[in-house]
Design an enzyme around this catalytic site. Structure first.
Site, short mmCIF file in Angstrom:
data_model
loop_
_atom_site.label_atom_id
_atom_site.label_comp_id
_atom_site.label_asym_id
_atom_site.label_seq_id
_atom_site.Cartn_x
_atom_site.Cartn_y
_atom_site.Cartn_z
N ASP A 57 -10.28 -7.27 -4.44
CA ASP A 57 -9.98 -8.02 -3.22
C ASP A 57 -10.79 -7.45 -2.08
O ASP A 57 -11.11 -6.26 -2.06
CB ASP A 57 -8.48 -8.00 -2.90
CG ASP A 57 -7.90 -6.59 -2.89
OD1 ASP A 57 -8.04 -5.90 -1.86
OD2 ASP A 57 -7.29 -6.20 -3.90
N ASP A 93 0.52 -11.54 1.83
CA ASP A 93 0.44 -10.08 1.82
C ASP A 93 1.51 -9.54 2.76
O ASP A 93 1.37 -9.60 3.97
CB ASP A 93 -0.97 -9.66 2.26
CG ASP A 93 -1.16 -8.14 2.25
OD1 ASP A 93 -0.19 -7.42 2.01
OD2 ASP A 93 -2.29 -7.70 2.49
N GLU A 109 3.73 -6.15 3.42
CA GLU A 109 3.78 -4.73 3.09
C GLU A 109 4.15 -3.94 4.33
O GLU A 109 4.43 -4.53 5.38
CB GLU A 109 2.42 -4.29 2.54
CG GLU A 109 1.25 -4.59 3.48
CD GLU A 109 -0.09 -4.16 2.91
OE1 GLU A 109 -0.43 -2.98 3.10
OE2 GLU A 109 -0.78 -4.98 2.28
#
Length: 558
Positions: free
Chosen positions: A45, A153, A155
């Site tokens: 990524d 995403d 986190e």
């Protein structure tokens, strides 16, 4: 955005451009584990971090030649940052990473770095912002055969100090975080269509802590970040991951780049207990293409249908390990999926019941553990919440001398090499010790030999002590009690603010600043501060007040 989170104005988004996992996990370099009999599909990524200057490019052909079959490309962050390299700009010499990766034959998932902290836009606004980048006229068609679902995403908050354990949950409660994620996914499906379920990128620790072990999204593909392990722990709700980010390395000539693979690698199940659904996916099925699956080596009692493994392992099939090989239909990537499946028995940890012990009394207690996996797989037993002064060994025996009165919640867990596990919780009350024990004088050894003195045999809290010629009377009668305290007139010898020594009521819940032990040279050492009872002069006169000082072999220390 408000306050310190107003980073959008920084040139190039320098502090908000990390690739997936850039903030979630400490940097590490590992290799993928070799549990699988076939090589899983490999991927990476990228973000603008892989472009040190506007004209630098990624050699996507080299990426493909190195074995990469998929990649994540950052599209946006919050409602304030667009990765200029996602779609690219000819005018500004920005490479179009998403299109170039597709051209090289890689499957691409655009990822949106969520920032739920208040002031960065609602969940729906952040989804809309990212979708606009993904659907821009200069971007590759999201409906293309090599376009994977969008990745959320989510986190730890990158703008707090993780080392000091600052709030990594963006200031949201667990229920608020659950709602935020749900609203984002609802909106992104509205923006990009429902044919491709969004991928969720996260870590197990963050997910469990910040969503409260939420299981509402277990049907969505999981992109798990977990470095330096061979079998990563899963967030609540998921029985397997779809993609695993396992480390960092050099790929396609770029060092320090994230390494990923498609899973699963290892499955465990309890004999006689129904498993949670294990969903199989390929890059093709993620991209919305029809894929069928067949499997060999499944444990008895399990079946594969419509890409899902379900069933109940046979009750007597304890200790067996199976190599499962799944073959997707022709043309799928990966062309084969192989992993280990371990069948374990029941492991039971029996509660010893709620306990009560007097502080200073020796303890020896075995917590009973029964494990069907047998002597070849002995369980390891651990405990949290034990009263201070007590420990547990790996066989489950708790020993020690509890020192701090109070009620403690003890959690005992056990697990073995076949991944069987069990636990129990009980309370352990440590009662304060009675005011009994050896009573005598506390002398300044090697100096004046005078005694620690309670002026006037006072009993008021905060009574300051002094040194005085030994008389053997009540003001100098000190009792050493089994909980580690030293008492006079029923009050405890106490250290306040690290240096002041006085009498004070003995804490019913225990306090380390009231506990003492003998030093190697006969000193009195305070448990909380680790310093010694001290007089400034070895020839101290009557009325001199004690203080605390670093321990040393000195005649000025009692």
């Amino acid at each position: 955005m408000t306050g310190l989170r107003g980073r959008a104005g920084i040139a190039g988004g320098a502090l908000i451009i990390a690739a997936l996992g850039g903030f979630a996990i400490p940097a590490a370099t590992t290799t993928a584990p070799a549990l699988a009999a076939t090589t899983p599909a490999q991927g990476t990524d990228v973000s603008s971090l892989q472009h040190p200057n506007p004209t630098s490019t990624i050699d996507w052909s080299a990426m493909a030649s190195s074995g990469m079959t998929f990649t994540g490309v950052k599209a946006s962050e919050g409602n304030y940052y667009t990765n200029p390299y996602y779609a690219g700009s000819v005018a500004k010499s920005y490479e179009a990473d998403a299109q170039q990766a597709v051209n090289a034959g890689l499957y691409v998932t655009p990822y949106i770095f969520a920032n739920p902290y208040p002031g960065n836009g609602t969940a729906a606004q952040q989804a809309d912002y990212g979708a606009a980048v993904i659907k821009a006229s200069t971007s590759p068609a999201y409906s293309g055969n090599h376009m994977l679902p969008v990745t959320l995403d989510i986190e730890p908050d990158p703008y707090v100090n993780q080392e000091s354990n600052s709030n990594a949950c963006y200031g949201l409660t667990q229920s608020a975080m659950q709602a935020w994620i749900s609203q984002f996914i609802t909106e992104i499906k509205k923006d990009l269509g429902t044919s491709k379920a969004p991928i969720i990128y996260t870590t197990a620790d963050w997910w469990n802590a910040c969503t409260g072990n939420d299981t509402a999204f277990s049907a969505d593909p999981l992109w798990l970040a977990s470095y330096g392990v061979t079998n990563p722990g899963l967030p609540a709700g998921w029985n397997n991951y779809t993609i695993w980010q396992y480390g960092q390395g050099t790929v396609g000539g770029i060092s320090g780049i994230d390494e990923n693979e498609m899973g699963p690698v290892l499955q465990v199940a309890r004999a006689g207990t129904a498993i949670g659904t294990v969903r199989l996916r390929t890059l093709n099925s993620l991209a919305g293409q029809a894929v069928t699956y067949s499997a060999t080596g499944l444990p008895p009692g399990l079946t594969l249908s419509a890409g899902q493994i379900t069933g109940t392992p046979a009750a007597g099939d304890i200790g067996h390990q199976y190599t499962v090989t799944v073959t997707p239909s022709a043309g799928a990537v990966p062309s084969s999926i192989s992993f280990t499946w371990i069948i374990h028995g029941a492991l039971t940890v029996t509660s010893p019941g709620n306990r009560t012990t007097t502080a200073g009394t020796p303890v020896s207690l075995r917590v009973a553990v029964s494990d069907q996996d047998g002597a070849s797989y002995p369980p390891t037993i651990t405990a949290s919440g034990l009263p201070p002064g007590m420990v547990i060994n790996k066989s489950g025996v708790i020993t020690g001398w509890p020192t701090m009165p109070g009620t403690y919640t003890v959690h005992v867990s056990a697990s073995d090499a076949l991944y069987a596990s069990g636990s129990t919780t009980f309370t352990w009350t440590i009662a304060a010790a009675a005011n009994t024990g050896f009573t005598g004088l506390v002398r300044q050894v090697g100096g004046t030999a005078k005694c620690l003195n309670d002026p006037g045999a006072a009993t008021a809290n905060g009574t300051l002590l002094n040194l005085y010629t030994c008389t053997g009377g009540t003001p100098q009668a000190w009792t050493t009690v089994q909980d580690g305290t030293i008492r006079a007139q029923g009050k405890c010898l106490t250290v306040f603010h690290s240096t002041t020594v006085e009498l004070y009521a003995c804490a019913s819940s225990g306090s380390a600043n009231q506990q003492w032990r003998a030093g190697t040279d006969g000193e009195l050492v305070n448990a909380q501060y680790g310093t010694c009872l001290y007089f400034a002069n070895a020839s101290a006169v009557n009325g001199s007040k004690p203080t605390m000082s670093a321990c040393q072999n000195s005649t000025s220390q009692t």
